[in-house]
Design a protein around this motif. Sequence first.
Motif, PDB file in Angstrom:
ATOM      1  N   LEU A 109      40.854  41.231  43.164  1.00 46.85           N
ATOM      2  CA  LEU A 109      39.941  40.584  42.215  1.00 46.85           C
ATOM      3  C   LEU A 109      40.516  40.616  40.805  1.00 46.85           C
ATOM      4  CD1 LEU A 109      36.487  41.909  43.483  1.00 46.85           C
ATOM      5  CD2 LEU A 109      37.352  39.574  43.620  1.00 46.85           C
ATOM      6  N   GLY A 110      41.189  41.702  40.466  1.00 47.46           N
ATOM      7  CA  GLY A 110      41.820  41.786  39.150  1.00 47.46           C
ATOM      8  C   GLY A 110      42.918  40.760  38.989  1.00 47.46           C
ATOM      9  N   SER A 111      43.722  40.568  40.039  1.00 46.20           N
ATOM     10  CA  SER A 111      44.802  39.579  40.004  1.00 46.20           C
ATOM     11  C   SER A 111      44.242  38.175  39.882  1.00 46.20           C
ATOM     12  CB  SER A 111      45.656  39.697  41.270  1.00 46.20           C
ATOM     13  OG  SER A 111      46.275  40.965  41.346  1.00 46.20           O
ATOM     14  N   MET A 112      43.160  37.887  40.614  1.00 45.77           N
ATOM     15  CA  MET A 112      42.525  36.574  40.523  1.00 45.77           C
ATOM     16  C   MET A 112      42.023  36.318  39.107  1.00 45.77           C
ATOM     17  SD  MET A 112      40.383  36.444  44.118  1.00 45.77           S
ATOM     18  CE  MET A 112      39.498  34.953  43.604  1.00 45.77           C
ATOM     19  N   THR A 113      41.457  37.348  38.504  1.00 47.25           N
ATOM     20  CA  THR A 113      40.956  37.226  37.135  1.00 47.25           C
ATOM     21  C   THR A 113      42.080  36.898  36.172  1.00 47.25           C
ATOM     22  OG1 THR A 113      39.203  38.844  37.586  1.00 47.25           O
ATOM     23  CG2 THR A 113      39.735  38.410  35.274  1.00 47.25           C
ATOM     24  N   VAL A 114      43.190  37.611  36.302  1.00 43.93           N
ATOM     25  CA  VAL A 114      44.328  37.394  35.406  1.00 43.93           C
ATOM     26  C   VAL A 114      44.892  35.989  35.573  1.00 43.93           C
ATOM     27  CG1 VAL A 114      46.691  38.092  34.882  1.00 43.93           C
ATOM     28  CG2 VAL A 114      44.948  39.834  35.307  1.00 43.93           C
ATOM     29  N   GLN A 120      43.353  29.168  32.245  1.00 46.87           N
ATOM     30  CA  GLN A 120      42.427  28.687  31.216  1.00 46.87           C
ATOM     31  C   GLN A 120      43.153  28.434  29.897  1.00 46.87           C
ATOM     32  OE1 GLN A 120      39.652  27.459  31.724  1.00 46.87           O
ATOM     33  NE2 GLN A 120      38.025  28.888  32.193  1.00 46.87           N
ATOM     34  N   ILE A 121      44.072  29.318  29.548  1.00 46.42           N
ATOM     35  CA  ILE A 121      44.842  29.130  28.323  1.00 46.42           C
ATOM     36  C   ILE A 121      45.692  27.869  28.417  1.00 46.42           C
ATOM     37  CG2 ILE A 121      46.637  30.095  26.838  1.00 46.42           C
ATOM     38  CD1 ILE A 121      43.997  31.557  26.629  1.00 46.42           C
ATOM     39  N   VAL A 122      46.353  27.694  29.553  1.00 49.21           N
ATOM     40  CA  VAL A 122      47.187  26.505  29.766  1.00 49.21           C
ATOM     41  C   VAL A 122      46.329  25.245  29.719  1.00 49.21           C
ATOM     42  CG1 VAL A 122      48.687  25.301  31.395  1.00 49.21           C
ATOM     43  CG2 VAL A 122      48.873  27.784  31.127  1.00 49.21           C
ATOM     44  N   ALA A 123      45.158  25.295  30.362  1.00 49.57           N
ATOM     45  CA  ALA A 123      44.252  24.136  30.364  1.00 49.57           C
ATOM     46  C   ALA A 123      43.816  23.798  28.941  1.00 49.57           C
ATOM     47  CB  ALA A 123      43.031  24.434  31.237  1.00 49.57           C
ATOM     48  N   THR A 171      35.832  32.799  36.608  1.00 50.22           N
ATOM     49  CA  THR A 171      36.749  33.859  36.172  1.00 50.22           C
ATOM     50  C   THR A 171      35.975  35.102  35.770  1.00 50.22           C
ATOM     51  OG1 THR A 171      38.307  32.181  35.346  1.00 50.22           O
ATOM     52  CG2 THR A 171      38.616  34.442  34.568  1.00 50.22           C
ATOM     53  N   LEU A 172      34.886  34.895  35.044  1.00 46.39           N
ATOM     54  CA  LEU A 172      34.044  36.019  34.642  1.00 46.39           C
ATOM     55  C   LEU A 172      33.433  36.696  35.860  1.00 46.39           C
ATOM     56  CD1 LEU A 172      32.868  37.609  32.291  1.00 46.39           C
ATOM     57  CD2 LEU A 172      31.010  35.935  32.159  1.00 46.39           C
ATOM     58  N   PHE A 173      33.066  35.909  36.866  1.00 52.15           N
ATOM     59  CA  PHE A 173      32.522  36.450  38.116  1.00 52.15           C
ATOM     60  C   PHE A 173      33.549  37.355  38.795  1.00 52.15           C
ATOM     61  CE2 PHE A 173      32.214  36.004  42.770  1.00 52.15           C
ATOM     62  CZ  PHE A 173      30.925  36.496  42.978  1.00 52.15           C
ATOM     63  N   CYS A 174      34.810  36.902  38.860  1.00 48.47           N
ATOM     64  CA  CYS A 174      35.877  37.713  39.451  1.00 48.47           C
ATOM     65  C   CYS A 174      36.088  38.989  38.649  1.00 48.47           C
ATOM     66  CB  CYS A 174      37.180  36.915  39.504  1.00 48.47           C
ATOM     67  SG  CYS A 174      37.179  35.545  40.677  1.00 48.47           S
TER      68      CYS A 174
END
Length: 238
Positions: A109-114, A120-123, A171-174
Motif C-alpha cells: 500500500l505504501g508503494s502504491m501511494t508513492v 500526480q506530480i507528472v500529471a 491515493t489518499l485512500f491507499c
Amino acid sequence: MFEKMPHIKEEVYIDFLGRTIEIHWNYHAILMVSIWLVLVPLCITIIRYGKPRPTEFGLRRQVHIKHIEWWWFSTHKYGLSLAVFLTLAGVTVALVVSGGFSGSVHAILGSMTVILAVVQIVAGLMRGTHGGKYYNKADPNDPSTWHGDHYSRTTRRRIFEAYHKTAGYFTLFCAVGAIGSGLMQYPMPILAKIVFALPFLFLAFWVVMEFFERRYDGYRAVHGYGMEHPYNKEREFL
C-alpha cells in the motif's frame, strides 16, 4: 492490542558509516501521518474551500506564488509537491534501513501511494495552459488571445481534471491503508488515537464550510461568472 512484528529491525549496520545505528520507526510513522493525514488533506481542503467568490472578471493577474489572490492554488500545488518529496525521502530511508521491499501489506500500500503520488506530480505538469478573456495579457476585445486549455476546456484539460481529482482521493485512500497497516506492525497507541481523530476534525470543518457555501466553482472563480465564457455557457442549465 497489536504487538510489534518480530521481523521489524531495530538496528542496522551502515557500510559507509562503518557502524550500527538504531532504527527509530516512530519517526517514520510520525512523518507519514503528518504528511498524509495532515498536510495532504489540508492542501485538498484549501483548494476546495479557499477559492475566492466569483466576480465579473475573475482573477486577472498571472498564476504565480507571488500573487496573493492565487494563494489557494499555490498552497495546493507546492504543499502537495512537498508532501511527495517528503514521502519519497521517508520511503527511501525505510527501504535502506529495512534492507529492501518486504512485500507486506504495508509495503504494498505504501508503494502504491508513492507511485500514484509521483504520477500526480507528472500529471500536474501536463495540465496545459491557463488562458482567459480577462487573464493576464489577454485582450478582452480579441478572442484569439483568450485561448488556454483551462479556459477553453480542451480534451487535454478535461482528461487532467478527471484523473487528477479522482486519483487524488484514491491515493489518499491507499495512504490511509498504509498508515493503518503500518501501525498494526509497529503499534503507537497515542499516534493511533490521533490518526482516528484527525478525519473527524476535517469532517467537522468541511461540514461548516459546506453550510456557509464556501465551495465556489473553480472555473467561475478564476475566469468570471459571465455566460460568455465557454464552460459557463456549457453549464448554462446546471
